[in-house]
Design an enzyme around this catalytic site. Structure first.
Site, mmCIF file in Angstrom:
data_model
loop_
_atom_site.group_PDB
_atom_site.id
_atom_site.type_symbol
_atom_site.label_atom_id
_atom_site.label_comp_id
_atom_site.label_asym_id
_atom_site.label_seq_id
_atom_site.Cartn_x
_atom_site.Cartn_y
_atom_site.Cartn_z
ATOM 1 N N PRO A 134 51.178 46.020 61.677
ATOM 2 C CG PRO A 134 51.707 45.136 63.760
ATOM 3 C CD PRO A 134 50.547 45.435 62.873
ATOM 4 C CB THR A 179 54.557 40.338 51.755
ATOM 5 O OG1 THR A 179 54.630 41.760 51.956
ATOM 6 C CG2 THR A 179 54.997 40.017 50.339
ATOM 7 C CB SER A 194 44.419 56.652 75.114
ATOM 8 O OG SER A 194 45.764 56.612 74.679
ATOM 9 C CE LYS A 204 45.826 52.246 73.390
ATOM 10 N NZ LYS A 204 44.946 53.318 73.903
#
Length: 937
Positions: A467, A473, A807, A850
């Site tokens: 994410p 970077t 799920s 999760k």
């Protein structure tokens, strides 16, 4: 420019020899072209008329007319027979000539009625040229010759029988002017206009010196000196560039003031155009003169050197000699060097003024500047060898090359650059610049170890998938620092053109190599660390597919001979270390994903965020805002407050923004203290400020906490609400599922929250399972009421976000059970897992993300499929220790752990017993169900 000056004749240029012609001159009285009607020349009451297409003849002007019309030819014959007669030229709009000749079609010939109320100019024929079909006449406009036709023309016939000729003739009225009378009456405005016209015309004539004949120049100068205003107006209006309408306006105008104004407009416009043209010509001449001067000076310099005996090595002094020297010294493959030298030979034969000279030289500059086979270690060795004793000392942190013992075989350049301690140094560099991320660090150390053993091993092609804000970077930059190589970043987000990767062909204007070779050229070595940023956001359109072009760049079997369209010769990219970054893997084409070694960076735990904030974010923001550590300190409690109450993200980008806000608030107080009074210096006043970012200051600057653990307790305080866990492109997240029962048709299930087909099927499956097991669940009465006339509405909040995947199966089943039983689910519990129609819980994907989301949200218990317990190896230890992980295999186990005090099941029905026996039997036989990793998006 473009002036058509009339040939000087008669009184305009007495010294110029007259033209030979077939018609004698016509004597005109009055001589000046002005005055009233009584002073004008006695024009005949009727004049033969000839149409003039697309042009206007003014007094004193001369035009050449090609006569093809039978009526116009007849008029010329009549004039020739009469010898000395004048006729009128009446202008008409230009007509489109037919393709086969000069004569317009008969229907475009003016009729007799077309001459009514039109103005024209009396003229005489100066010279006549005859042919079999046409006649060309040179016609001169007579002074005082302007007239207006009173009515329609008449068709006059001359001669009898076959020799009869017909032409137009009409009654005319001379056009009056008031110029001389107005000037005599002392009209100062008119006199000023005439003076302006004379000055402008004189300046224009001066600028046109050398562009008109000497006799014409003298004649026009004489008119400007002693001519009357009407003469000046007619001569310049007929000679300068003007439209047909502008000349017609001057021809028709009877007021001399207006005529002078119209002529003055034409003169001013031509004068402005002349100045612009002169300015352009002067610039061109300056450039040409400068080039000629440089050429002469170079030739003189060359001759001087030849005389001094210094011209033998003239090729070395030639401007292409340094380029040729660099090309021959470059360590490029034989094929590339042959192509470069061939292009150099062509360049030497090409004149520098040629349009293709610059493109050829740019190509050779690229060939010479690319690092053909030059590695970072070799460049470093050359720099050390080129150092002199007067050079500054080497920085303390620069990697040193190990000494080579006598008699030992040469060490490969890269292995020599790595040395014995480079693994330790690389590990220390990565640990100092990044906290955590053990998987990426391990992979870099493995690569270094392999290159230490085998120097020519190809570089890996990593893909950091995670994410935003997790440091992908900056991690790539740290890898470059650890390897001691140059770092280059290529932003690929939004790139749609294939030529951005492979380069443009040299046939196009402005062609250049692709971004990959541009990065290699900027680095100056063949083995840089190249970051392909946002590779998942590549576009595609009619100009090609950049993702397909990257296949050759990122394939170790092909990038050793990468073919750029601009170079048109292979270039070795196998030594480069490519690192790609992406937020999502599903948007990367499968063929490209197959060439990437994916390293997932799912996000940071609370413990990792605290350490990152203390070790990196706070010192960096203090430096950016010019604050000292004594002026603002953030204790561990303050960092915990920022992480827990003000940020809920996988990365640390939002956390750094919160730290920056605290630094800005501290900077304001420091600046205000520096402007205060009572201390000797501003530095002393600023040093006296010492702030501590405790909870009070954080809430004062950032406002009240944005996240609170009580939010989950409040949300699940009612039956029919369950906490689920989902995976998104930016990491894991908490997803609440709500259900309620409303009056309706019975057994209807309404789903909202922008759900996909898969998650809708999971909701229907969960409802079917609850109905089928109503007796075991003790919900027979509720299910009967549901069937009789109650509907269920199932909603997933955050309706603007699309959601799909299987799920949420156990979460929906638990939500429906909670609604129908009237019992609340535990507030500290979240769950994820797919469920089948028989109540079997299947594994899902994204478990690590999760669990991190549950840990960030303050949850204590997580129910997950038992077969997902093997995925806990990637979960940080502090997360596993902070969560109670409950593995389940059946939905009954989920319900037993989801409710406080468990869930009391009634006696199992025959159907449930049969299902369990069949499931246990299958497990005993060793049958395994294939695992399908899916997730809620």
């Amino acid at each position: 420019p473009g002036a058509r000056w009339p040939t000087a004749r008669g009184a305009l240029a007495p010294s110029e020899p007259p033209l030979t012609h077939s018609f004698p001159p016509v004597a005109m009285a009055g001589g000046g072209g002005g005055g009233n009607a009584a002073a004008l020349s006695p024009l005949p009451a009727r004049l033969p008329l000839m149409p003039l297409r697309g042009r206007v003849l003014l007094p004193h002007g001369i035009v050449r007319v090609v006569v093809t019309s039978p009526r116009s030819v007849a008029l010329l014959e009549a004039l020739k027979a009469g010898r000395g007669q004048i006729f009128g030229l009446v202008p008409f709009p230009a007509s489109k000539q037919p393709a086969g000749g000069d004569a317009p079609p008969p229907e475009l010939e003016p009729s007799a009625a077309d001459f009514a109320k039109r103005c024209g100019t009396a003229a005489r024929v100066v010279r006549l040229y005859r042919s079999e079909e046409t006649a060309t006449v040179l016609v001169e406009g007579l002074p005082f010759g302007r007239f207006r036709c009173d009515a329609a023309a008449d068709l006059v016939t001359k001669g009898d029988g076959p020799a009869a000729r017909a032409f137009f003739e009409a009654a005319v009225t001379p056009l009056e002017t008031r110029s001389l009378a107005a000037e005599a009456d002392g009209d100062h405005e008119y006199a000023e206009l005439v003076e302006r016209l004379r000055r402008g015309a004189t300046e224009l004539l001066r600028g046109l010196r050398g562009r008109v004949g000497i006799f014409t120049h003298r004649a026009i100068a004489a008119v400007l000196e002693s001519g009357t205003p009407p003469q000046i107006v007619d001569i310049f209006a007929g000679a300068l560039d003007a439209t047909l309408d502008e000349r017609l306006a001057i021809l028709k105008e009877t007021d001399s003031k207006a005529r002078v104004r119209l002529a003055l407009t034409l003169v001013d416009r031509s004068l402005a155009a002349l100045k612009v043209s002169a300015n352009i010509n002067r610039k061109v001449e300056d450039r040409v003169t400068r080039s000629q001067k440089e050429y002469v000076l170079r030739q003189q310099l060359k001759a001087i050197k030849d005389e001094l005996g210094e011209g033998d090595d003239g090729d070395e002094e030639d401007e292409l000699a340094p380029l040729e020297k660099r090309l021959r010294a470059a360590i490029m493959p034989r094929e590339a060097k042959a192509a470069a030298l061939k292009e150099l030979r062509r360049l030497k034969k090409t004149p520098p003024q040629s349009p293709g000279y610059a493109a050829q030289r740019t190509y050779l500059e690229w060939m010479a500047e690319l690092p053909w086979g030059l590695t970072s270690a070799e460049r470093r060795r050359r720099e050390l060898a080129a150092r002199t004793p007067s050079d500054p000392p080497e920085p303390a942190d620069a990697p040193a090359l190990p000494a080579q013992a006598p008699g030992v075989p040469p060490v490969p350049p890269l292995a020599a650059a790595i040395g014995d301690a480079s693994l330790v140094a690389a590990r220390a560099t990565l640990d100092a610049e990044h906290y955590g991320l053990a998987e990426v660090k391990r992979r870099v150390i493995e690569y270094l170890a392999v290159r230490k053993i085998r120097a020519d091993a190809p570089g890996p092609i990593l893909c950091l998938l995670g994410p935003p804000g997790v440091g992908k970077t900056s991690l790539a930059r740290s890898v470059a620092n650890a390897l001691g190589r140059d770092f280059q970043r290529i932003a690929l987000g939004g790139v749609h053109d294939e030529a951005e990767i492979r380069g443009h062909r040299r046939t196009y204007i402005g062609a250049m190599p692709g971004r990959v070779l541009q990065a290699v050229r900027r680095a100056g070595v063949a083995d840089p660390v190249v970051l392909l940023d946002e590779v998942d956001k590549l576009g595609r359109d009619s100009r090609g597919d950049p993702a397909a072009a990257l296949l050759e760049v990122l394939d170790p079997e092909q990038n050793g001979a990468f073919m750029d369209h601009y170079l048109n010769t292979p270039f070795d990219l196998s030594k480069a270390f490519f690192i790609a970054t992406a937020n999502r893997g599903d948007t990367i084409p499968p063929a490209l994903m197959d060439r990437l070694e994916v390293v997932e960076i799912d996000g940071y735990t609370h413990h990792e965020k605290v350490h990152i904030c203390e070790r990196h974010l706070i010192p960096r923001q203090l430096t950016h805002h010019g604050l000292a550590e004594s002026q603002l300190s953030v204790p561990r409690a303050g960092v915990n407050t920022l992480v827990t109450d003000y940020t809920r993200e996988a990365g640390v980008r939002s956390l750094e923004r919160q730290v920056a806000a605290l630094c800005r608030a501290a900077a304001v107080e420091v600046a205000e203290a520096a402007e205060g009074k009572g201390m000797a210096s501003e530095a002393a006043r600023a040093a006296a400020v010492s702030l501590v970012a405790d909870r009070a200051m954080i809430e004062r600057v950032l406002g009240p906490p944005r996240f609170d653990d009580t939010d989950t307790r409040d949300r699940v305080a009612n039956p029919g609400v369950v906490t689920g866990l989902v995976w998104t492109a930016v990491g894991g997240a908490i997803q609440y599922i709500e259900a309620t029962s409303v009056a309706g048709k019975g057994s209807a299930l309404r789903l909202t929250g922008q759900l996909g087909d898969v998650i809708k099927e999971s909701a229907e499956l969960a409802l079917t399972w609850v109905k089928a097991h109503a007796r075991a669940l003790g919900l027979e009465r509720e299910v009967a009421a549901l069937v009789a006339g109650r509907d269920i509405h199932l909603h997933l909040p955050s309706g603007a976000v699309p959601k799909d995947g299987p799920s949420a199966g156990i979460t929906m089943a638990t939500c429906l059970t909670s609604l129908l039983s009237g019992r609340c689910v535990r507030a500290d519990t979240a769950m994820t897992g797919e469920v089948t129609l028989q109540g079997v819980v299947l594994p899902v994907g994204g478990v690590r993300d999760k669990l991190l989301a549950a840990h960030r949200g303050g949850l204590k218990r997580v129910i997950l499929p038992k077969r997902n317990m093997r995925d806990l190896r990637d979960v940080p230890d502090d997360v596993r220790q902070g969560l109670e992980l409950i593995p389940v295999t059946r939905l009954e186990e989920v319900l037993a752990h989801a409710f406080a005090g468990g869930y009391h099941f009634q006696a199992a029905t025959n159907e449930m017993a049969t299902q369990r026996v069949s499931t246990d039997a299958a497990a005993a036989r060793g049958l395994k169900r294939p695992v399908m990793h899916r997730s809620v998006l």
